[in-house]
Motif scaffolding. Sequence first.
Motif, PDB file in Angstrom:
ATOM      1  N   GLU A  85       0.854  -1.190   0.000  1.00 40.47           N
ATOM      2  CA  GLU A  85       0.000   0.000   0.000  1.00 40.47           C
ATOM      3  C   GLU A  85       0.884   1.233   0.000  1.00 40.47           C
ATOM      4  OE1 GLU A  85      -3.209   0.191   2.831  1.00 40.47           O
ATOM      5  OE2 GLU A  85      -3.516  -1.989   2.740  1.00 40.47           O
ATOM      6  N   GLN A  86       0.394   2.281  -0.657  1.00 38.16           N
ATOM      7  CA  GLN A  86       1.168   3.526  -0.716  1.00 38.16           C
ATOM      8  C   GLN A  86       0.676   4.477   0.371  1.00 38.16           C
ATOM      9  OE1 GLN A  86       2.824   4.854  -4.065  1.00 38.16           O
ATOM     10  NE2 GLN A  86       3.590   6.628  -2.959  1.00 38.16           N
ATOM     11  N   ALA A  87       1.546   4.841   1.281  1.00 42.44           N
ATOM     12  CA  ALA A  87       1.218   5.818   2.339  1.00 42.44           C
ATOM     13  C   ALA A  87       2.497   6.116   3.109  1.00 42.44           C
ATOM     14  CB  ALA A  87       0.180   5.255   3.301  1.00 42.44           C
ATOM     15  N   CYS A  88       2.493   7.234   3.804  1.00 41.14           N
ATOM     16  CA  CYS A  88       3.630   7.553   4.663  1.00 41.14           C
ATOM     17  C   CYS A  88       3.183   7.351   6.113  1.00 41.14           C
ATOM     18  CB  CYS A  88       4.073   9.001   4.433  1.00 41.14           C
ATOM     19  SG  CYS A  88       5.519   9.411   5.389  1.00 41.14           S
ATOM     20  N   VAL A  89       3.716   6.346   6.773  1.00 43.85           N
ATOM     21  CA  VAL A  89       3.344   6.059   8.163  1.00 43.85           C
ATOM     22  C   VAL A  89       3.826   7.212   9.039  1.00 43.85           C
ATOM     23  CG1 VAL A  89       3.743   4.497  10.115  1.00 43.85           C
ATOM     24  CG2 VAL A  89       3.401   3.564   7.814  1.00 43.85           C
ATOM     25  N   ASP A  90       2.899   7.815   9.801  1.00 43.92           N
ATOM     26  CA  ASP A  90       3.329   8.970  10.610  1.00 43.92           C
ATOM     27  C   ASP A  90       3.394   8.670  12.098  1.00 43.92           C
ATOM     28  OD1 ASP A  90       0.529   9.192  11.178  1.00 43.92           O
ATOM     29  OD2 ASP A  90       0.300  10.437   9.386  1.00 43.92           O
ATOM     30  N   SER A  91       2.835   7.520  12.525  1.00 41.80           N
ATOM     31  CA  SER A  91       3.026   7.183  13.945  1.00 41.80           C
ATOM     32  C   SER A  91       2.996   5.679  14.137  1.00 41.80           C
ATOM     33  CB  SER A  91       1.950   7.854  14.805  1.00 41.80           C
ATOM     34  OG  SER A  91       0.725   7.182  14.633  1.00 41.80           O
ATOM     35  N   LEU A  92       3.685   5.277  15.185  1.00 40.75           N
ATOM     36  CA  LEU A  92       3.782   3.863  15.526  1.00 40.75           C
ATOM     37  C   LEU A  92       3.651   3.758  17.036  1.00 40.75           C
ATOM     38  CD1 LEU A  92       4.454   1.065  14.272  1.00 40.75           C
ATOM     39  CD2 LEU A  92       6.858   1.582  14.680  1.00 40.75           C
ATOM     40  N   GLN A  93       2.754   2.879  17.496  1.00 44.58           N
ATOM     41  CA  GLN A  93       2.526   2.720  18.941  1.00 44.58           C
ATOM     42  C   GLN A  93       2.683   1.252  19.307  1.00 44.58           C
ATOM     43  OE1 GLN A  93       1.615   5.290  20.897  1.00 44.58           O
ATOM     44  NE2 GLN A  93       1.279   6.801  19.299  1.00 44.58           N
ATOM     45  N   VAL A  94       3.128   1.013  20.552  1.00 42.86           N
ATOM     46  CA  VAL A  94       3.114  -0.355  21.084  1.00 42.86           C
ATOM     47  C   VAL A  94       1.730  -0.575  21.683  1.00 42.86           C
ATOM     48  CG1 VAL A  94       4.115  -1.928  22.786  1.00 42.86           C
ATOM     49  CG2 VAL A  94       5.584  -0.292  21.593  1.00 42.86           C
ATOM     50  N   LEU A  95       1.081  -1.692  21.317  1.00 39.93           N
ATOM     51  CA  LEU A  95      -0.254  -1.978  21.869  1.00 39.93           C
ATOM     52  C   LEU A  95      -0.127  -2.629  23.237  1.00 39.93           C
ATOM     53  CD1 LEU A  95      -1.979  -3.375  18.657  1.00 39.93           C
ATOM     54  CD2 LEU A  95      -2.427  -1.178  19.774  1.00 39.93           C
ATOM     55  N   ILE A 241      24.397  12.023   6.095  1.00 38.14           N
ATOM     56  CA  ILE A 241      23.188  11.264   5.769  1.00 38.14           C
ATOM     57  C   ILE A 241      22.312  11.230   7.017  1.00 38.14           C
ATOM     58  CG2 ILE A 241      24.146   8.993   6.416  1.00 38.14           C
ATOM     59  CD1 ILE A 241      22.902   7.990   3.748  1.00 38.14           C
ATOM     60  N   ILE A 242      21.005  11.239   6.804  1.00 42.96           N
ATOM     61  CA  ILE A 242      20.092  11.163   7.952  1.00 42.96           C
ATOM     62  C   ILE A 242      19.290   9.874   7.836  1.00 42.96           C
ATOM     63  CG2 ILE A 242      18.122  12.244   9.115  1.00 42.96           C
ATOM     64  CD1 ILE A 242      19.199  14.929   7.975  1.00 42.96           C
ATOM     65  N   HIS A 243      19.410   9.029   8.839  1.00 41.70           N
ATOM     66  CA  HIS A 243      18.685   7.754   8.832  1.00 41.70           C
ATOM     67  C   HIS A 243      17.235   8.016   9.246  1.00 41.70           C
ATOM     68  CE1 HIS A 243      22.492   5.447   8.507  1.00 41.70           C
ATOM     69  NE2 HIS A 243      22.960   6.549   9.083  1.00 41.70           N
ATOM     70  N   ALA A 244      16.303   7.445   8.493  1.00 37.66           N
ATOM     71  CA  ALA A 244      14.872   7.733   8.714  1.00 37.66           C
ATOM     72  C   ALA A 244      14.304   6.844   9.830  1.00 37.66           C
ATOM     73  CB  ALA A 244      14.106   7.522   7.411  1.00 37.66           C
ATOM     74  N   SER A 245      14.712   7.157  11.051  1.00 40.20           N
ATOM     75  CA  SER A 245      14.407   6.260  12.170  1.00 40.20           C
ATOM     76  C   SER A 245      13.434   6.862  13.186  1.00 40.20           C
ATOM     77  CB  SER A 245      15.705   5.893  12.882  1.00 40.20           C
ATOM     78  OG  SER A 245      16.356   7.077  13.306  1.00 40.20           O
ATOM     79  N   GLY A 246      12.814   8.004  12.845  1.00 35.66           N
ATOM     80  CA  GLY A 246      11.961   8.709  13.819  1.00 35.66           C
ATOM     81  C   GLY A 246      10.859   7.845  14.414  1.00 35.66           C
ATOM     82  N   LEU A 247      10.240   6.978  13.587  1.00 33.14           N
ATOM     83  CA  LEU A 247       9.141   6.142  14.108  1.00 33.14           C
ATOM     84  C   LEU A 247       9.655   5.258  15.246  1.00 33.14           C
ATOM     85  CD1 LEU A 247       7.493   4.984  10.739  1.00 33.14           C
ATOM     86  CD2 LEU A 247       6.515   6.579  12.406  1.00 33.14           C
ATOM     87  N   ALA A 248      10.882   4.781  15.104  1.00 28.11           N
ATOM     88  CA  ALA A 248      11.448   3.886  16.135  1.00 28.11           C
ATOM     89  C   ALA A 248      11.968   4.666  17.342  1.00 28.11           C
ATOM     90  CB  ALA A 248      12.583   3.064  15.521  1.00 28.11           C
ATOM     91  N   THR A 249      12.658   5.769  17.093  1.00 34.94           N
ATOM     92  CA  THR A 249      13.250   6.491  18.236  1.00 34.94           C
ATOM     93  C   THR A 249      12.151   7.118  19.104  1.00 34.94           C
ATOM     94  OG1 THR A 249      13.659   8.389  16.789  1.00 34.94           O
ATOM     95  CG2 THR A 249      15.514   6.927  17.190  1.00 34.94           C
ATOM     96  N   ARG A 250      11.025   7.487  18.471  1.00 36.81           N
ATOM     97  CA  ARG A 250       9.915   8.027  19.286  1.00 36.81           C
ATOM     98  C   ARG A 250       9.326   6.946  20.194  1.00 36.81           C
ATOM     99  NH1 ARG A 250       9.150  11.231  14.647  1.00 36.81           N
ATOM    100  NH2 ARG A 250       7.586   9.873  13.716  1.00 36.81           N
ATOM    101  N   LEU A 251       9.556   5.666  19.842  1.00 35.21           N
ATOM    102  CA  LEU A 251       9.113   4.563  20.715  1.00 35.21           C
ATOM    103  C   LEU A 251      10.175   4.217  21.751  1.00 35.21           C
ATOM    104  CD1 LEU A 251       7.382   1.799  18.550  1.00 35.21           C
ATOM    105  CD2 LEU A 251       6.392   3.321  20.229  1.00 35.21           C
ATOM    106  N   GLY A 252      11.306   4.907  21.691  1.00 34.28           N
ATOM    107  CA  GLY A 252      12.384   4.651  22.657  1.00 34.28           C
ATOM    108  C   GLY A 252      13.524   3.813  22.112  1.00 34.28           C
ATOM    109  N   ALA A 253      13.469   3.448  20.841  1.00 33.58           N
ATOM    110  CA  ALA A 253      14.573   2.650  20.267  1.00 33.58           C
ATOM    111  C   ALA A 253      15.848   3.475  20.287  1.00 33.58           C
ATOM    112  CB  ALA A 253      14.239   2.235  18.840  1.00 33.58           C
ATOM    113  N   ARG A 254      16.958   2.789  20.583  1.00 32.84           N
ATOM    114  CA  ARG A 254      18.227   3.521  20.673  1.00 32.84           C
ATOM    115  C   ARG A 254      18.913   3.585  19.319  1.00 32.84           C
ATOM    116  NH1 ARG A 254      21.318   0.512  24.888  1.00 32.84           N
ATOM    117  NH2 ARG A 254      23.023   1.846  24.238  1.00 32.84           N
ATOM    118  N   GLY A 255      19.529   4.756  19.079  1.00 31.32           N
ATOM    119  CA  GLY A 255      20.246   4.918  17.818  1.00 31.32           C
ATOM    120  C   GLY A 255      21.412   5.871  18.012  1.00 31.32           C
ATOM    121  N   GLN A 256      22.166   6.055  16.930  1.00 31.91           N
ATOM    122  CA  GLN A 256      23.275   7.005  16.981  1.00 31.91           C
ATOM    123  C   GLN A 256      22.747   8.417  16.732  1.00 31.91           C
ATOM    124  OE1 GLN A 256      26.246   5.775  14.209  1.00 31.91           O
ATOM    125  NE2 GLN A 256      26.436   3.735  15.090  1.00 31.91           N
TER     126      GLN A 256
END
Length: 306
Positions: A85-95, A241-256
């Motif tokens: 499906e074509q869409a830009c996911v703008d949020s991700l939540q843990v259920l 370069i900017i890694h497109a990791s915002g969906l994960a880091t907003r959930l608390g995922a660790r990154g550089q």
Amino acid sequence: MTKPSAARTPSLLDCLVVGGGAAGLVAAMYLGRYRRNALVVDAGASRLAKIPRSRNVPGFPQGIAGSELHAKLKEQALQFGARLEQACVDSLQVLDGEGFEACAGERRWRARFVLLATGACDIEPELEGLASALQAGQVRYCPVCDGYETQGRRVAVLGRGEHGLREALFVAGFGNEVTWLALQSQDEVAAPHLERLRERGVRIAASVPRAVRCLPGRGVEVELRDGRVLAFDVLYPALGIIHASGLATRLGARGQEDGQLLVDAHMQTTVSGLYAAGDVAVDLNQVSVAAAHAAIAATAIHNRLP
Ligand SMILES: Cc1cc2nc3c(=O)[nH]c(=O)nc-3n(C[C@H](O)[C@H](O)[C@H](O)COP(=O)(O)OP(=O)(O)OC[C@H]3O[C@@H](n4cnc5c(N)ncnc54)[C@H](O)[C@@H]3O)c2cc1C
């Protein structure tokens, strides 16, 4: 943690793949062949589209255009039952109970596992005619990919400090004539590094470029503030370069700092059930790496599913 909303709750996918570039499509193909219920949601801006012709993708000795490779990967994923499906996911939540919920505007998806394959973006220079210069191979972002093709040519590397210097050194390993456009940052790097640059025959243009012009079919012209005009066959911007990791880091995922996600040997991020593959999780941005990541992540997810 979010409670699943009661209204029109979507059915639970085995895996939601966010991003349909090299990593996402290979993961979808593997999950399809494992007969899993996988959906790819893609915003449609794969870096593959910027590759005029790649000559280091295994299995294509004559090279292949990025757009053609993308189409082939899509065909292979769809063939084994993956959906797109074509869409830009703008949020991700843990259920609360199990899995994740992703949204793109009003659209929602729920999945036991999420594989983030959202890629990365090059920081682009301000340059007239950039898109056509990329397609003509006059401006390039990836010397790992196409440094080989610069042999015997005049090459400029545009980038600051240690990063720009490292890129200039790397590019100079291909038997070409390299100039580092240092943006006046040459004094920020340690003297032994500058010495290595000189040993490799790399010239340093200290003055800041006033204008960079792509000349159709004739390379790139750089006008410096000191009045000199330098001509090159190829320009490599090395602005980061900017890694497109915002969906994960907003959930608390660790990154550089640049967003590159930390993953374990199975490509799981520091958030349980959230996996990452491809450019979002690596600094060696390559199709073959993205494919390998995808195979590892998809198999790990398959093995955790009931
Ligand atoms: C000019 C250029 C030349 C290159 N040449 C080569 C080469 O010769 N050989 C090689 O191996 N590699 C090459 N690369 C690198 C290669 O393109 C990447 O390594 C590869 O595409 C990475 O795959 P990926 O799936 O991680 O990211 P991508 O292929 O970039 O795909 C990421 C996808 O995720 C989508 N996305 C992002 N955020 C969201 C969101 N929130 N919701 C939904 N979708 C989202 C994007 O729209 C995109 O479609 C080149 C890159 C460039 C820019």
